[in-house]
Design an enzyme around this catalytic site. Structure first.
Site, mmCIF file in Angstrom:
data_model
loop_
_atom_site.group_PDB
_atom_site.id
_atom_site.type_symbol
_atom_site.label_atom_id
_atom_site.label_comp_id
_atom_site.label_asym_id
_atom_site.label_seq_id
_atom_site.Cartn_x
_atom_site.Cartn_y
_atom_site.Cartn_z
ATOM 1 N N CYS A 1 0.827 -1.203 0.000
ATOM 2 C CA CYS A 1 0.000 0.000 0.000
ATOM 3 C C CYS A 1 0.866 1.260 0.000
ATOM 4 C CB CYS A 1 -0.989 -0.035 1.165
ATOM 5 S SG CYS A 1 -2.340 1.155 0.959
ATOM 6 N N HIS B 1 -3.812 -4.970 0.183
ATOM 7 C CA HIS B 1 -3.325 -5.428 1.483
ATOM 8 C C HIS B 1 -3.369 -6.956 1.574
ATOM 9 C CE1 HIS B 1 -2.730 -1.744 3.876
ATOM 10 N NE2 HIS B 1 -3.575 -1.224 3.012
ATOM 11 N N GLU C 1 -1.851 -8.902 3.534
ATOM 12 C CA GLU C 1 -1.819 -9.385 4.922
ATOM 13 C C GLU C 1 -3.222 -9.565 5.483
ATOM 14 O OE1 GLU C 1 -2.361 -5.018 5.481
ATOM 15 O OE2 GLU C 1 -1.246 -6.290 4.067
#
Length: 244
Positions: free
Chosen positions: A122, A225, A227
């Site tokens: 990001c 993202h 994660e």
């Protein structure tokens, strides 16, 4: 003395952190932290996360840190300072974190020089582009006329992304050859792509969603993202494998 075979030791993956005012019990003070989901993503992929708080980026400090690491994650966060790419600050751009910008730019530059595997997420992908000479759109809704990339405070949007079938990213994902739906939370995005970077994924309305560093073992910037996707750790597994 350890008898562990060095080839079986899990790689150390540095993860950059925020440095913000934080409430902790009765205390409110500036603290270094990063959302736990980044650490979970690294450990589930087989790596050992090491937190890297912002600090003065002396050549000696950067070299000492990077020499000890096997891989690097540049985490998300607040907007990159527009002065770094020669633009005036838009009123909707967040106040810059000069300490974080300087530290993470130094880490990225050192990682590139060493061919240290890195994943920039990001804000990290945007900073990678700026560090190599690219620019950013400061308020994406002005360009694409939608709020879907950050639909409301504290809620990720779901964005359709097309991956280049000839890219490293596509091979990393197992030759998806089709469209992904990914978690997104950003109001800025890559504008002019820096020399040395290749766009390997775009959203369905053309926003740059992935950047690859030419010739790197593992040099990847993702606007989304990864994660946040607990069911899919392919990106992190790829980073840890390259760092092993």
């Amino acid at each position: 003395m350890s008898t562990e075979n060095p080839s079986t030791r899990p790689p150390l993956i540095g993860v950059t952190t925020y440095l913000e005012q934080v409430q902790q019990g009765v205390w409110e003070r500036r603290s270094a932290f990063v959302p736990e989901v980044y650490l979970i993503a690294v450990t589930e992929a087989g790596g050992v996360p090491v937190l890297l708080p912002p600090q003065p980026p002396s050549d000696a400090a950067v070299a000492r840190v990077l020499d000890a690491l096997d891989g690097l994650v540049i985490a998300g966060g607040v907007d990159v300072d527009p002065a770094l790419y020669g633009h005036e600050r838009d009123p909707r751009t967040q106040d810059p974190r000069h300490d974080r910008d300087a530290w993470e730019q130094a880490l990225l530059t050192g990682a590139i020089d060493r061919d240290l595997p890195f994943l920039a997420i990001c804000r990290g992908a945007q900073l990678l582009n700026v560090t190599l000479g690219g620019t950013l759109h400061q308020h994406l809704p002005d360009i694409v006329e939608t709020e879907k990339y950050a639909p409301e405070p504290g809620r990720y949007g779901l964005v359709d992304v097309d991956v280049d079938p000839d890219s490293f990213l596509d091979r990393l994902l197992g030759s998806v050859g089709d469209r992904l739906t990914v978690p997104s939370y950003h109001h800025q995005a890559v504008d002019r792509v820096a020399d040395g970077l290749t766009v390997s994924a775009r959203s369905d309305d053309g926003v740059v969603e992935a950047l690859e560093l030419h010739g790197a073992r593992f040099g990847l910037g993702l606007q989304w993202h990864p994660e946040q996707d607990a069911a899919d750790r392919r990106i992190f597994r790829g980073l840890v494998a390259a760092a092993s």
